[in-house]
Design a protein around this motif. Structure first.
Motif, PDB file in Angstrom:
ATOM      1  N   SER A   1      -4.479  -8.507   1.297  1.00 30.36           N
ATOM      2  CA  SER A   1      -3.665  -8.907   0.146  1.00 30.36           C
ATOM      3  C   SER A   1      -2.942 -10.224   0.422  1.00 30.36           C
ATOM      4  O   SER A   1      -2.863 -11.103  -0.449  1.00 30.36           O
ATOM      5  CB  SER A   1      -2.644  -7.813  -0.186  1.00 30.36           C
ATOM      6  OG  SER A   1      -3.292  -6.635  -0.616  1.00 30.36           O
TER       7      SER A   1
ATOM      8  N   GLN B   1       3.398  -1.109   2.995  1.00 29.44           N
ATOM      9  CA  GLN B   1       3.086  -2.243   3.857  1.00 29.44           C
ATOM     10  C   GLN B   1       2.194  -3.238   3.117  1.00 29.44           C
ATOM     11  O   GLN B   1       1.409  -2.863   2.246  1.00 29.44           O
ATOM     12  CB  GLN B   1       2.382  -1.774   5.141  1.00 29.44           C
ATOM     13  CG  GLN B   1       3.229  -0.858   6.002  1.00 29.44           C
ATOM     14  CD  GLN B   1       4.493  -1.525   6.495  1.00 29.44           C
ATOM     15  OE1 GLN B   1       4.454  -2.651   7.005  1.00 29.44           O
ATOM     16  NE2 GLN B   1       5.627  -0.848   6.341  1.00 29.44           N
TER      17      GLN B   1
ATOM     18  N   THR C   1      -0.931  -5.505   3.301  1.00 27.30           N
ATOM     19  CA  THR C   1      -2.135  -5.639   4.115  1.00 27.30           C
ATOM     20  C   THR C   1      -2.493  -7.112   4.286  1.00 27.30           C
ATOM     21  O   THR C   1      -2.139  -7.962   3.464  1.00 27.30           O
ATOM     22  CB  THR C   1      -3.329  -4.911   3.480  1.00 27.30           C
ATOM     23  OG1 THR C   1      -3.681  -5.575   2.260  1.00 27.30           O
ATOM     24  CG2 THR C   1      -2.993  -3.448   3.206  1.00 27.30           C
ATOM     25  N   GLU C   2      -3.216  -7.404   5.344  1.00 25.54           N
ATOM     26  CA  GLU C   2      -3.618  -8.789   5.589  1.00 25.54           C
ATOM     27  C   GLU C   2      -4.570  -9.278   4.499  1.00 25.54           C
ATOM     28  O   GLU C   2      -4.550 -10.452   4.131  1.00 25.54           O
ATOM     29  CB  GLU C   2      -4.282  -8.911   6.960  1.00 25.54           C
ATOM     30  CG  GLU C   2      -4.689 -10.329   7.351  1.00 25.54           C
ATOM     31  CD  GLU C   2      -3.533 -11.325   7.293  1.00 25.54           C
ATOM     32  OE1 GLU C   2      -3.800 -12.515   6.981  1.00 25.54           O
ATOM     33  OE2 GLU C   2      -2.378 -10.933   7.557  1.00 25.54           O
TER      34      GLU C   2
ATOM     35  N   ASN D   1       0.835  -1.208   0.000  1.00 24.55           N
ATOM     36  CA  ASN D   1       0.000   0.000   0.000  1.00 24.55           C
ATOM     37  C   ASN D   1       0.870   1.258   0.000  1.00 24.55           C
ATOM     38  O   ASN D   1       2.102   1.183  -0.131  1.00 24.55           O
ATOM     39  CB  ASN D   1      -0.983  -0.019   1.175  1.00 24.55           C
ATOM     40  CG  ASN D   1      -0.280   0.006   2.533  1.00 24.55           C
ATOM     41  OD1 ASN D   1       0.906   0.354   2.639  1.00 24.55           O
ATOM     42  ND2 ASN D   1      -1.004  -0.353   3.572  1.00 24.55           N
TER      43      ASN D   1
END
Length: 282
Positions: free
Chosen positions: A58, A53, A55-56, A49
Motif C-alpha cells: 500500500s 498496520q 503494508t509495504e 489492514n
C-alpha cells in the motif's frame, strides 16, 4: 506561529507554505473529474489492514501516486501522534497533508520525513469551546467514565479505576499513542481547549444518547456546541466542534492547497466518513 503540535486556528508559517508549494497544485484548479489530482484516504478499515498496520504494498502504491503528480492526503479520526508511524513508513516523495481528529486539525509533513513530531506544521485547528468542555467533563464524571482530552500532541487522562486504565491500554494497542496522566482535568484545561474529547465506554450508542440528553437537560444546544459520534472501533464516544467532520476538513485542505473537490478522490469505510465520501465525484 502555526508550526508544531501546539499551534491553533487557520494560519500557516513559512515552513508550511514551503511544503504546500512543493505539492505543485497550481495546475490542479482547472482539473476536470477525468483529471483527478488528489486522493484522500481514511486509515483504520481503509488504508490499514486488519492489524491496523500499513503494508509495504500500500505504501508503494501511494509513493507511485505521489511521484506521478497526485497530492496524497490522509483523513482520520486519530490524533496526530497516532499517525506518525504511518507517515514515517509512507516516505512519500512529496509533502503529506493529514486531516486528523476527524477534521478538527490538519497537519502537513515534509517529504520522506523521519521525525514527524518535530518536522510537522499545523494548517488549521477547530477546538471545542469552553462550555462544551465543561459539559463533557461533568457528564463523564456523573457516570464514572474517563475522558481522553486532546490538546496538540498530548492526550490527557485521569484514571481512577482499573477499568479506566484498561481503556487506555486498549487505545494504545489500537493506535500506538501515548497518554499524559494527570490528577485532575483542571491541569488539562490549563493546556488549552481540546481538538476533541473521548469518553471511553463499551456502550457507545447508549452513552452518546445519554450525553445528548444531559446536554439538553443542562440547556446546552448540542447542534451549536458539540458533535457527538459513537466511535469506531466501538469503545468510545467522540465529542467535536459542531462544524467539524472529515468532509469539512478536506474542503479546508483543498482550499489551502488549491485542489478542487471535483478533482479529489475520497476513500473511507466508517460512519465518520459519511460527509467525507459525499465530498467528491467518487
Amino acid at each position: 506561529s502555526a508550526s508544531g503540535p501546539a499551534a491553533t486556528h487557520a494560519s500557516c508559517d513559512a515552513r508550511a507554505m514551503a511544503m504546500m508549494k512543493q505539492l505543485d497544485t497550481a495546475k490542479h484548479a482547472s482539473a476536470t473529474p477525468s483529471q483527478y489530482r488528489m486522493v484522500a484516504l481514511d486509515l483504520d478499515g481503509t488504508l490499514l489492514n486488519k492489524e491496523h498496520q500499513l503494508t509495504e504494498a500500500s505504501a508503494e502504491m501511494l509513493r507511485s501516486l505521489s511521484s506521478s503528480g497526485f497530492t496524497v492526503a490522509l483523513a482520520t479520526g486519530r490524533s496526530a501522534p497516532a499517525v506518525y508511524e504511518h507517515v514515517k513508513k509512507l516516505r512519500l516523495p512529496k509533502p503529506l497533508p493529514v486531516v486528523c481528529y476527524n477534521g478538527a486539525s490538519c497537519r502537513i509533513f515534509p517529504a520522506a520525513t523521519t521525525n514527524p513530531r518535530e518536522e510537522q506544521s499545523t494548517l488549521f485547528e477547530e477546538p471545542l469551546d469552553d462550555a462544551t468542555v465543561d459539559a463533557v467533563l461533568e457528564f463523564a464524571a456523573s457516570i464514572g467514565m474517563m475522558v481522553q482530552y486532546y490538546v496538540g500532541d498530548d492526550i490527557f487522562v485521569v484514571c481512577e479505576s482499573e477499568a479506566h486504565r484498561d481503556f487506555v491500554r486498549r487505545y494504545q494497542e489500537l493506535t500506538g499513542a501515548s497518554h499524559t496522566y494527570i490528577d485532575s482535568y483542571a491541569e488539562a484545561r490549563l493546556a488549552g481547549l481540546p481538538s476533541k474529547a473521548l469518553i471511553m465506554t463499551d456502550e457507545p450508542d447508549k452513552v452518546a444518547a445519554m450525553a445528548l440528553e444531559y446536554f439538553k437537560h443542562q440547556g446546552i444546544d448540542e447542534s451549536r456546541t458539540a458533535k457527538v459520534i459513537p466511535g469506531s472501533p466501538p469503545f468510545f464516544v467522540e465529542f467535536l466542534h459542531p462544524n467539524v467532520c472529515k468532509g469539512n476538513g478536506l474542503l479546508k485542505l483543498c482550499d489551502m492547497v488549491g485542489v478542487t473537490p471535483e478533482a479529489t478522490i475520497a476513500m473511507g469505510d466508517g460512519d465518520n466518513d459519511a460527509e467525507f465520501l459525499q465530498f467528491g465525484p467518487l
